[in-house]
Design an enzyme around this catalytic site. Structure first.
Site, mmCIF file in Angstrom:
data_model
loop_
_atom_site.group_PDB
_atom_site.id
_atom_site.type_symbol
_atom_site.label_atom_id
_atom_site.label_comp_id
_atom_site.label_asym_id
_atom_site.label_seq_id
_atom_site.Cartn_x
_atom_site.Cartn_y
_atom_site.Cartn_z
ATOM 1 N N ASP A 155 0.694 -1.278 0.094
ATOM 2 C CA ASP A 155 -0.047 -0.003 0.028
ATOM 3 C C ASP A 155 0.793 1.309 0.164
ATOM 4 O O ASP A 155 0.384 2.239 0.230
ATOM 5 C CB ASP A 155 -0.930 0.077 0.920
ATOM 6 N N ASN A 248 1.815 -9.029 14.818
ATOM 7 C CA ASN A 248 2.409 -8.004 14.596
ATOM 8 C C ASN A 248 3.934 -7.920 15.147
ATOM 9 O O ASN A 248 4.143 -8.984 15.461
ATOM 10 C CB ASN A 248 1.565 -6.964 16.029
ATOM 11 N N ASP A 251 8.443 -6.772 11.955
ATOM 12 C CA ASP A 251 9.432 -5.458 11.547
ATOM 13 C C ASP A 251 10.454 -5.110 12.608
ATOM 14 O O ASP A 251 11.439 -4.880 12.249
ATOM 15 C CB ASP A 251 8.851 -4.324 11.135
ATOM 16 N N GLY A 285 -6.312 2.184 17.421
ATOM 17 C CA GLY A 285 -5.975 2.558 18.732
ATOM 18 C C GLY A 285 -5.210 1.414 19.266
ATOM 19 O O GLY A 285 -5.280 0.138 18.886
#
Ligand SMILES: *[C@@H]1O[C@H](CO)[C@@H](O)[C@H](O)[C@H]1NC(C)=O
Length: 323
Positions: A155, A248, A251, A285
């Site tokens: 993206d 998550n 990276d 959030g």
């Protein structure tokens, strides 16, 4: 007297003639100078505007300067994938494009064909995974052909000129990560009275405010292909399990890994970023809280904080007018 007079006259005439000659000569010289100066300026500027010319890639001989492989992580956003691939296919130093595919179904025949039609000069490969895990994006790729990997999300799009600059910087420092999206990890002094320091993951504004960073995100970064092997085969499996479970921080783990091996800070390169997708998870959030949790977990796994802070930023000097 007559002789003298004629000599004087002769002299005067010569001077006059010389003056007549030098006058236009001077102007001509000045004109010549002006024209060549303008031409040089124009040439210099045009090489700035036509920044993707082959002049950037000449005299490349050894394997590390053959070009770079792009590693695109994608998930059910075919229009973004098409847009990305059709853009990167035009970059002069591109060696190959690798699409990391983790969907339950393999790419359809029509998608396969339409993507291959976009890439004529470089190689396009799909890497199909059966398990859906964020670790897939860092799986080792055998016979990659080049050392440089540009890891990127589907993206965001970077112009070829930005990739060129980052690739140049990476070639000068191939052991570290070179990327466009810096992040900062800082010590939380309010909670560090215990035995271990407690770290905080900070967003972009913290980098902007302090001018320092200690990671560049793998959503847009160059690194050596050896780090794919190390991530998949040598990094503690507990870290990979944590990443698969929490969906998550792959990276952050990659940044820790590269810093642990290189002992060096990453390098932030100035580049134009075009966001083509809707905002991702980073806008949800609780994002920085979860990232902070990852950082502290990885510090424990690595037995210390490997990240190194820096405030260096690499820029294209042709885009700078004043020094
Ligand atoms: C970090 O680097 C050290 C020294 O090279 C190595 O022994 C250790 O296994 C590395 N840690 C991780 C978690 O990869």
């Amino acid at each position: 007297m007559v002789m003298r007079g004629s000599l004087l006259n002769n002299h005067r005439r010569t001077v006059q003639r010389l003056r007549q000659m030098i006058g236009p000569l001077k102007i001509k010289l000045l004109l010549c100078f002006c024209i060549s100066f303008t031409a040089i300026l124009l040439l210099a500027r045009s090489s700035f505007f036509v920044h993707d010319s082959d002049s950037d890639s000449d005299s490349d001989s050894d394997s590390s300067s053959k070009g770079y492989a792009i590693l695109i992580n994608t998930w059910k956003r075919y229009h973004l994938l098409k847009q990305s691939i059709s853009h990167y296919a035009t970059c002069p130093r591109l060696h190959s494009i690798h699409v990391v595919w983790s969907e339950p179904h393999p790419p359809s025949h029509s998608l396969h064909t339409s993507l291959h039609n976009l890439v004529s000069r470089a190689e396009l490969r799909f890497h199909i995974n059966h398990e859906d895990s964020l670790n897939n994006r860092f799986k080792e790729i055998k016979d990659l052909g080049v050392d440089a990997v540009f890891s990127v999300d589907d993206d965001v799009i970077f112009p070829c000129s930005s990739l060129n600059l980052a690739f140049d910087v990476w070639q000068a420092a191939p052991n570290t990560m070179v990327g466009f999206v810096p992040r900062r990890v800082s010590v939380d002094h309010s909670q560090s009275q215990g035995t271990k320091g407690y770290y905080i993951y900070n967003g972009w504004w913290s980098v902007w405010w302090t001018g320092t960073y200690s990671m560049v995100l793998s959503k847009a970064a160059f690194f050596h292909k050896k780090y794919l092997r190390i991530y998949t085969n040598e990094m503690p499996a507990s870290i990979r399990h944590f990443i698969t479970k929490n969906r998550n921080c792959e990276d952050i783990a990659m940044s820790f890994l590269v810093a642990n091996v290189s002992g060096a800070p990453p390098i932030w390169v100035k580049g134009k970023i075009y966001e083509i997708g809707s905002t991702g998870i980073s806008s949800l959030g609780g994002h920085t809280e979860r990232r902070t949790e990852c950082v502290n977990r990885f510090v424990a796994e690595f037995g210390g904080m490997p990240l190194v802070s820096t405030s260096v930023k690499a820029i294209d000097s042709r885009g700078v007018w004043f020094w």
